[in-house]
Enzyme design. Structure first.
Site, mmCIF file in Angstrom:
data_model
loop_
_atom_site.group_PDB
_atom_site.id
_atom_site.type_symbol
_atom_site.label_atom_id
_atom_site.label_comp_id
_atom_site.label_asym_id
_atom_site.label_seq_id
_atom_site.Cartn_x
_atom_site.Cartn_y
_atom_site.Cartn_z
ATOM 1 N N LYS A 16 3.053 6.392 4.997
ATOM 2 C CA LYS A 16 2.226 5.327 4.448
ATOM 3 C C LYS A 16 2.768 3.942 4.795
ATOM 4 C CE LYS A 16 -1.417 4.026 2.555
ATOM 5 N NZ LYS A 16 -1.364 2.972 3.585
ATOM 6 N N SER B 257 -5.757 3.166 4.761
ATOM 7 C CA SER B 257 -5.368 2.393 3.577
ATOM 8 C C SER B 257 -6.535 1.661 2.933
ATOM 9 C CB SER B 257 -4.252 1.403 3.942
ATOM 10 O OG SER B 257 -3.464 1.084 2.835
ATOM 11 N N SER C 151 0.795 -1.236 0.000
ATOM 12 C CA SER C 151 0.000 0.000 0.000
ATOM 13 C C SER C 151 0.825 1.283 0.000
ATOM 14 C CB SER C 151 -0.969 0.013 1.188
ATOM 15 O OG SER C 151 -2.074 -0.817 0.923
ATOM 16 N N LYS D 151 0.015 3.724 -2.669
ATOM 17 C CA LYS D 151 -1.005 4.772 -2.567
ATOM 18 C C LYS D 151 -0.408 6.174 -2.463
ATOM 19 C CE LYS D 151 -4.653 1.864 -0.534
ATOM 20 N NZ LYS D 151 -3.990 0.561 -0.379
#
Length: 445
Positions: free
Chosen positions: A255, A130, A66, A69
């Protein structure tokens, strides 16, 4: 009596050792490049200068999960900045992101179709916990489809100069897990790929181009679909007791990521006393390990390096800063650094940095002179910062971040025609005299 004195001295010595260990912080991992990390790949970068402070297998492309992202966030913020959408723009959920949100194996909260969702709420869900369904919904809003959005992701990666990357979807889920959910898969076995260096450079662009990303990533909780959801970044100042052991002062992003293929990943960023660092750890073994290893990197950066002005603006290299000038009212012009050089360095290495001049040969005549007229501040070459020590990891940028423009300190006017003529006549007779002397010498040789 002697034994009493010896015993007293021994106790005093032990006390001093204990006090010293309490007062003086441990620097056991402060030598450059010596951090012992439980991560397959990692990097630490100064967020202002782009200087790499630590690197471990940072050029190896791995699944980022993730952390993907971050690119989706960048493109959404770019679309908002360009006026294509706004934070208040609404969209509905198509079948594909609805199926993603309904799958219990993917992170997130189930979405509802035939309902208007604001960009702000979708972005919060994507960045903070997320959510994959909201990520796809945003990709479809910006580009019309995730497939078209992926083209934008790869194009932006090229523009940013990411050294190792491949984007096949907006979320970071492995495509193999999307078979039967995404009807438009072109590569059923595809996975996104980023090196730690690429992830750090992506984060560098995200937080420098759109600082508002940090206002969102630092939220410890958000409200979405009637739920209060905790941020997956445990290093933030959470209220929950079980997260407090991971808190790191100054942490405000960025993140997390996890898949079976990627392991546990994390791109972190923190700021202390105006000094911001970016770290990336990839393929760690557990949720908590990625945060513990990040703390090691951050500690290494904050305790082992100091932001130091190595060479000020206007610095001149002794003996090399006077450049000869042809056809000018002055015979030379002084050159110096256009900008100062300030970097995070190990204080013990300060005297190992040097400047090397590189005068642009295209600006010189055959005699190695600049030709008047010359303007003040004209760029005549570059200065390169060199380091004589060990473990110089360079910069996060594709171009060399250690190059500074060399500029002229003052203007030099072109000499008038009369003085140029006198000079030419002088040169003529000087050459004639030299030729005559050589001819006479030849008669007697």
């Amino acid at each position: 009596m002697k034994q009493t004195i010896k015993k007293g001295l021994s106790l005093l010595l032990i006390s001093l050792v204990i006090m010293t260990s309490l007062i003086i912080p441990s620097f056991s991992a402060q030598a450059a490049g010596t951090v012992d990390l439980n991560a397959e790949s990692a990097i630490l970068v100064d967020a202002k200068t782009g200087k790499v402070l630590y690197s471990k297998n940072a050029d190896v492309a791995l699944p980022p999960a993730s952390m993907t992202k971050m690119m989706t966030e960048y493109l959404v913020l770019e679309a908002i900045n360009n006026g294509d959408i706004s934070w208040e723009t609404t969209t509905q959920i198509s079948d594909y992101p609805f199926k993603v949100s309904a799958n219990p194996s993917f992170s997130g909260i189930g979405l509802t179709q035939d309902k208007d969702y604001k960009v702000r709420d979708l972005y919060n869900a994507m960045a903070v916990f997320s959510d994959n369904g909201t990520t796809v919904a945003l990709a479809e809003l910006v580009a019309g489809s995730e497939a078209e959005f992926v083209k934008l992701m790869n194009q932006k990666g090229k523009e940013m100069g990411l050294p190792e990357y491949k984007f096949v979807n907006a979320t970071g889920i492995d495509n193999a897990d999307l078979v039967g959910i995404n009807p438009n898969l072109t590569d059923e076995n595809g996975s996104n790929l980023l090196s730690a260096k690429s992830a750090a450079l992506l984060a560098f662009h995200l937080i420098n181009d759109y600082p508002e990303a940090l206002d969102i990533s630092k939220q410890t909780t958000v409200e979405f679909e009637g739920y209060t959801v905790e941020n997956l970044n445990w290093m933030l100042p959470h209220d929950a007791t079980n997260f407090k052991q991971y808190y790191y002062e100054g942490m405000d992003g960025l993140k997390t990521g996890h898949t079976i293929l990627a392991g546990y990943t994390f791109t972190g960023t923190s700021e202390r006393n105006g000094n911001r660092l970016i770290s990336v750890v990839m393929k760690t073994a557990s949720e908590d390990e990625r945060f513990k290893e990040t703390a090691k990197l951050m500690d290494y950066g904050y305790t082992g390096f100091q932001l130091t002005e190595l060479f000020p603006k206007g610095y001149k290299l002794e003996g090399e800063s006077a450049i000869p000038v042809a056809k000018g009212k002055k015979d030379t012009v002084q050159v110096s650094l256009k900008e100062g050089v300030t970097l995070p360095i190990n204080p013990d290495d300060a005297d190992k940095y040097h400047i090397v001049y590189n005068i642009d040969k295209d600006k010189l005549n055959k005699e190695g002179e600049l030709t008047a007229p010359i303007e003040k501040g004209a760029v005549v070459g570059t200065a390169t910062l060199t380091f004589d020590g060990e473990n110089d990891f360079g910069y996060i940028f594709p171009e060399n971040g250690s190059t500074i423009d060399l500029v002229t300190d003052n203007a030099v006017e072109k000499s008038n025609w009369f003085m140029l003529t006198l000079g030419a006549i002088g040169d003529f007779f000087a050459n004639l005299f030299t030729t005559s002397v050589d001819w006479i010498k030849g008669l007697f040789s």
